[in-house]
Motif scaffolding. Structure first.
Motif, PDB file in Angstrom:
ATOM      1  N   VAL A  30      -6.754   1.127  11.951  1.00 31.43           N
ATOM      2  CA  VAL A  30      -7.619   2.173  11.399  1.00 31.43           C
ATOM      3  C   VAL A  30      -7.118   2.609  10.028  1.00 31.43           C
ATOM      4  CG1 VAL A  30      -8.629   4.445  11.800  1.00 31.43           C
ATOM      5  CG2 VAL A  30      -8.173   2.938  13.744  1.00 31.43           C
ATOM      6  N   ILE A  31      -5.799   2.774   9.889  1.00 26.18           N
ATOM      7  CA  ILE A  31      -5.225   3.153   8.595  1.00 26.18           C
ATOM      8  C   ILE A  31      -5.576   2.116   7.539  1.00 26.18           C
ATOM      9  CG2 ILE A  31      -3.053   3.408   7.318  1.00 26.18           C
ATOM     10  CD1 ILE A  31      -1.862   4.708   9.817  1.00 26.18           C
ATOM     11  N   ARG A  32      -5.500   0.869   7.900  1.00 24.43           N
ATOM     12  CA  ARG A  32      -5.821  -0.212   6.957  1.00 24.43           C
ATOM     13  C   ARG A  32      -7.243  -0.051   6.429  1.00 24.43           C
ATOM     14  NH1 ARG A  32      -2.192  -3.459   4.353  1.00 24.43           N
ATOM     15  NH2 ARG A  32      -3.167  -5.392   3.687  1.00 24.43           N
ATOM     16  N   ASP A  33      -8.168   0.345   7.295  1.00 24.40           N
ATOM     17  CA  ASP A  33      -9.565   0.522   6.891  1.00 24.40           C
ATOM     18  C   ASP A  33      -9.740   1.730   5.983  1.00 24.40           C
ATOM     19  OD1 ASP A  33     -12.494  -0.162   7.247  1.00 24.40           O
ATOM     20  OD2 ASP A  33     -12.492   1.889   8.028  1.00 24.40           O
ATOM     21  N   LEU A  35      -7.827   2.510   3.530  1.00 25.29           N
ATOM     22  CA  LEU A  35      -7.278   2.215   2.200  1.00 25.29           C
ATOM     23  C   LEU A  35      -8.293   1.452   1.351  1.00 25.29           C
ATOM     24  CD1 LEU A  35      -3.697   1.143   3.314  1.00 25.29           C
ATOM     25  CD2 LEU A  35      -4.429   3.362   2.451  1.00 25.29           C
ATOM     26  N   SER A  36      -9.359   2.112   0.988  1.00 25.48           N
ATOM     27  CA  SER A  36     -10.360   1.459   0.140  1.00 25.48           C
ATOM     28  C   SER A  36     -10.715   2.349  -1.041  1.00 25.48           C
ATOM     29  CB  SER A  36     -11.600   1.108   0.966  1.00 25.48           C
ATOM     30  OG  SER A  36     -12.096   2.257   1.656  1.00 25.48           O
ATOM     31  N   ILE A  37     -11.670   3.258  -0.843  1.00 26.59           N
ATOM     32  CA  ILE A  37     -12.132   4.124  -1.924  1.00 26.59           C
ATOM     33  C   ILE A  37     -11.255   5.370  -2.060  1.00 26.59           C
ATOM     34  CG2 ILE A  37     -14.055   5.573  -2.697  1.00 26.59           C
ATOM     35  CD1 ILE A  37     -15.942   3.556  -1.414  1.00 26.59           C
ATOM     36  N   VAL A  38     -10.907   5.978  -0.944  1.00 25.84           N
ATOM     37  CA  VAL A  38     -10.148   7.235  -0.949  1.00 25.84           C
ATOM     38  C   VAL A  38      -8.665   6.954  -1.196  1.00 25.84           C
ATOM     39  CG1 VAL A  38      -9.564   9.304   0.362  1.00 25.84           C
ATOM     40  CG2 VAL A  38     -11.798   8.220   0.662  1.00 25.84           C
ATOM     41  N   PRO A  39      -8.034   7.637  -2.174  1.00 26.14           N
ATOM     42  CA  PRO A  39      -6.591   7.472  -2.389  1.00 26.14           C
ATOM     43  C   PRO A  39      -5.814   7.822  -1.123  1.00 26.14           C
ATOM     44  CG  PRO A  39      -7.583   8.635  -4.239  1.00 26.14           C
ATOM     45  CD  PRO A  39      -8.639   8.543  -3.168  1.00 26.14           C
ATOM     46  N   PRO A  40      -4.702   7.113  -0.853  1.00 31.02           N
ATOM     47  CA  PRO A  40      -3.947   7.331   0.388  1.00 31.02           C
ATOM     48  C   PRO A  40      -3.565   8.785   0.636  1.00 31.02           C
ATOM     49  CG  PRO A  40      -3.135   5.389  -0.750  1.00 31.02           C
ATOM     50  CD  PRO A  40      -4.127   6.026  -1.663  1.00 31.02           C
ATOM     51  N   SER A  41      -3.139   9.502  -0.415  1.00 28.05           N
ATOM     52  CA  SER A  41      -2.685  10.889  -0.220  1.00 28.05           C
ATOM     53  C   SER A  41      -3.816  11.799   0.225  1.00 28.05           C
ATOM     54  CB  SER A  41      -2.052  11.429  -1.512  1.00 28.05           C
ATOM     55  OG  SER A  41      -0.885  10.706  -1.817  1.00 28.05           O
ATOM     56  N   TRP A  42      -5.042  11.540  -0.253  1.00 26.43           N
ATOM     57  CA  TRP A  42      -6.174  12.358   0.194  1.00 26.43           C
ATOM     58  C   TRP A  42      -6.521  12.045   1.649  1.00 26.43           C
ATOM     59  CZ3 TRP A  42      -7.273  16.765  -1.527  1.00 26.43           C
ATOM     60  CH2 TRP A  42      -7.199  17.085  -2.878  1.00 26.43           C
ATOM     61  N   SER A  43      -6.426  10.778   2.034  1.00 27.55           N
ATOM     62  CA  SER A  43      -6.687  10.427   3.438  1.00 27.55           C
ATOM     63  C   SER A  43      -5.668  11.083   4.359  1.00 27.55           C
ATOM     64  CB  SER A  43      -6.650   8.901   3.622  1.00 27.55           C
ATOM     65  OG  SER A  43      -7.792   8.291   3.064  1.00 27.55           O
ATOM     66  N   VAL A  44      -4.398  11.118   3.919  1.00 28.93           N
ATOM     67  CA  VAL A  44      -3.353  11.779   4.713  1.00 28.93           C
ATOM     68  C   VAL A  44      -3.649  13.272   4.827  1.00 28.93           C
ATOM     69  CG1 VAL A  44      -0.909  12.378   4.805  1.00 28.93           C
ATOM     70  CG2 VAL A  44      -1.590  10.083   4.119  1.00 28.93           C
ATOM     71  N   ALA A  45      -4.057  13.897   3.711  1.00 31.83           N
ATOM     72  CA  ALA A  45      -4.358  15.333   3.722  1.00 31.83           C
ATOM     73  C   ALA A  45      -5.521  15.641   4.663  1.00 31.83           C
ATOM     74  CB  ALA A  45      -4.688  15.807   2.303  1.00 31.83           C
ATOM     75  N   TYR A  46      -6.589  14.857   4.614  1.00 28.13           N
ATOM     76  CA  TYR A  46      -7.745  15.081   5.499  1.00 28.13           C
ATOM     77  C   TYR A  46      -7.337  14.919   6.959  1.00 28.13           C
ATOM     78  CZ  TYR A  46     -10.396  14.250   1.165  1.00 28.13           C
ATOM     79  OH  TYR A  46     -10.882  14.290  -0.109  1.00 28.13           O
ATOM     80  N   ARG A  47      -6.525  13.901   7.216  1.00 30.97           N
ATOM     81  CA  ARG A  47      -6.105  13.621   8.597  1.00 30.97           C
ATOM     82  C   ARG A  47      -5.380  14.809   9.204  1.00 30.97           C
ATOM     83  NH1 ARG A  47      -2.308   8.533  10.662  1.00 30.97           N
ATOM     84  NH2 ARG A  47      -1.838   9.364  12.743  1.00 30.97           N
ATOM     85  N   LEU A  86       6.025  13.313   3.796  1.00 32.88           N
ATOM     86  CA  LEU A  86       6.827  12.185   3.340  1.00 32.88           C
ATOM     87  C   LEU A  86       6.595  10.937   4.203  1.00 32.88           C
ATOM     88  CD1 LEU A  86      10.163  14.051   2.536  1.00 32.88           C
ATOM     89  CD2 LEU A  86       8.362  13.345   0.947  1.00 32.88           C
ATOM     90  N   ASN A  87       6.706  11.097   5.515  1.00 31.15           N
ATOM     91  CA  ASN A  87       6.545   9.964   6.422  1.00 31.15           C
ATOM     92  C   ASN A  87       5.216   9.251   6.213  1.00 31.15           C
ATOM     93  OD1 ASN A  87       6.520   8.184   8.627  1.00 31.15           O
ATOM     94  ND2 ASN A  87       5.904   9.786  10.048  1.00 31.15           N
ATOM     95  N   PHE A  88       4.121   9.992   6.284  1.00 28.23           N
ATOM     96  CA  PHE A  88       2.816   9.330   6.270  1.00 28.23           C
ATOM     97  C   PHE A  88       2.383   8.869   4.884  1.00 28.23           C
ATOM     98  CE2 PHE A  88       2.587  10.833  10.544  1.00 28.23           C
ATOM     99  CZ  PHE A  88       1.790   9.886  11.174  1.00 28.23           C
ATOM    100  N   ASN A  89       2.775   9.584   3.834  1.00 29.00           N
ATOM    101  CA  ASN A  89       2.469   9.080   2.491  1.00 29.00           C
ATOM    102  C   ASN A  89       3.182   7.756   2.236  1.00 29.00           C
ATOM    103  OD1 ASN A  89       0.751  10.780   0.505  1.00 29.00           O
ATOM    104  ND2 ASN A  89       1.898  12.322   1.662  1.00 29.00           N
ATOM    105  N   LEU A  90       4.414   7.661   2.728  1.00 27.83           N
ATOM    106  CA  LEU A  90       5.157   6.415   2.585  1.00 27.83           C
ATOM    107  C   LEU A  90       4.536   5.300   3.420  1.00 27.83           C
ATOM    108  CD1 LEU A  90       8.742   7.942   2.673  1.00 27.83           C
ATOM    109  CD2 LEU A  90       7.720   6.737   0.737  1.00 27.83           C
ATOM    110  N   VAL A  91       4.076   5.629   4.641  1.00 29.78           N
ATOM    111  CA  VAL A  91       3.439   4.631   5.499  1.00 29.78           C
ATOM    112  C   VAL A  91       2.161   4.100   4.865  1.00 29.78           C
ATOM    113  CG1 VAL A  91       2.142   4.318   7.649  1.00 29.78           C
ATOM    114  CG2 VAL A  91       4.398   5.377   7.710  1.00 29.78           C
ATOM    115  N   TYR A  92       1.284   5.002   4.417  1.00 31.11           N
ATOM    116  CA  TYR A  92       0.017   4.572   3.833  1.00 31.11           C
ATOM    117  C   TYR A  92       0.260   3.705   2.593  1.00 31.11           C
ATOM    118  CZ  TYR A  92      -3.159   7.408   6.715  1.00 31.11           C
ATOM    119  OH  TYR A  92      -3.907   7.927   7.756  1.00 31.11           O
ATOM    120  N   ARG A  93       1.258   4.063   1.795  1.00 25.43           N
ATOM    121  CA  ARG A  93       1.537   3.281   0.592  1.00 25.43           C
ATOM    122  C   ARG A  93       2.195   1.943   0.917  1.00 25.43           C
ATOM    123  NH1 ARG A  93       0.557   8.037  -1.155  1.00 25.43           N
ATOM    124  NH2 ARG A  93      -0.135   8.376  -3.309  1.00 25.43           N
ATOM    125  N   SER A  94       3.000   1.912   1.971  1.00 29.40           N
ATOM    126  CA  SER A  94       3.625   0.637   2.338  1.00 29.40           C
ATOM    127  C   SER A  94       2.570  -0.390   2.748  1.00 29.40           C
ATOM    128  CB  SER A  94       4.640   0.843   3.472  1.00 29.40           C
ATOM    129  OG  SER A  94       4.002   1.214   4.682  1.00 29.40           O
TER     130      SER A  94
END
Length: 304
Positions: A30-33, A35-47, A86-94
């Motif tokens: 789901v995380i992989r999906d 990572l398209s239009i929305v920047p990772p940090s905004w997706s983490v914030a919404y989550r 920190l954890n999830f921003n790093l995960v989404y970027r990895s």
């Protein structure tokens, strides 16, 4: 007591353990999906905005105090920074550098810092059986990693960057795990602590996202919205509630074994939905991981 079953083999532990493993085993796809239009940090914030709101509603339903004292709010904010920023921003970027399967496998190493930090800060020893199970499981993780590395289409520089980001995420998650196992954490209702940790984390995530990616971006795609709800409600509110309860029940080291089993679950779901093909190496790794898991969960917690 002699002959008494270890806590980790009881249904009140095994059922939430299985639920957490199953849910987190599917979140990588789901995380992989996301990572398209929305920047990772905004997706983490919404989550975590969604997850935090869900937790506080749950706390209200349970008639637990929603507002924490100053010390409790500071604890929640620090927990949110380590776990939900920190954890999830790093995960989404990895996952922008390496496959979700490799990230999941790197996270299987969570049991190592969890065990070390638990020994340092909580005085919890692993014991021989838990060490033996860990050794077997890590051997399985190594086989899974070799298998995924062979299939990875990215170059060595991208792979190293992605793995380094994932390892940093593991250390942040481990710090949060040990915080949840501390006596300080037990002073306040868990639902309220997690709720405020997620909300404070979401605010920091949003500030960071605005700074590095600009104003909020949202994708009005059904798949993105459904994925966000899944990650926020099930992958965050429900799963972290169960997982942190497991940490308090059986300790961070044993609870981290969910991260060891998650890659196997992720590979099974990838087989069903992404056409993933198993190899003898991957199958052997999965068998070792599950064997190590059984050995570890049957271990009794040694005296401090």
């Amino acid at each position: 007591m002699i002959g008494e079953k270890p806590r980790s083999t009881r249904l009140r532990v095994l059922v939430p353990f299985a639920i957490v493993t199953l849910i987190w085993g599917t979140t990588w796809i789901v995380i992989r999906d996301q990572l398209s239009i929305v920047p990772p940090s905004w997706s983490v914030a919404y989550r975590f905005l969604l997850g935090g709101a869900t937790m506080l509603v749950w706390a209200a339903i349970r008639r637990e105090p929603l507002w924490l004292p100053r010390k409790g709010m500071l604890f929640a904010a620090l927990l949110g920074l380590m776990q939900f920023v920190l954890n999830f921003n790093l995960v989404y970027r990895s996952e922008q550098y390496i496959t979700s399967g490799v990230v999941a496998i790197v996270f299987a190493l969570l049991l190592v810092p969890n065990a070390i930090l638990s020994r340092i800060f909580l005085g919890q020893r692993m014991g021989r059986q838990l060490l033996a199970g860990s050794a077997v499981a890590i051997a399985g993780v190594a086989l899974l990693f070799i298998h995924e590395a062979r299939l990875s289409p990215v170059g060595p520089e991208q792979a190293i960057t992605g793995i380094a980001l994932a390892l940093c995420a593991v250390m942040c998650a481990s710090t949060a795990n040990v915080m949840q196992a501390s006596e300080t954490s037990k002073a306040w209702p868990m639902a309220s602590v997690i709720g405020w940790a997620m909300l404070s984390g979401a605010m920091i995530d949003a500030a960071f996202a605005w700074g590095v990616s600009g104003p909020p971006v949202f994708e009005m795609r059904i798949g993105y919205i459904a994925g966000l709800i899944y990650l926020g409600v099930l992958g965050s509110a429900l799963s972290f509630s169960l997982y942190f309860a497991l940490i308090r029940e059986i300790g961070p080291a044993k609870a981290a074994y969910s991260s060891v089993a998650i890659p196997v679950v992720a590979m099974i779901f990838s087989t069903l939905f992404e056409g993933y093909r198993w190899s003898l190496l991957a199958a052997a790794g999965a068998v070792l991981v599950l064997g190590g898991l059984v050995i570890a969960l049957r271990a009794r917690r040694p005296n401090r």
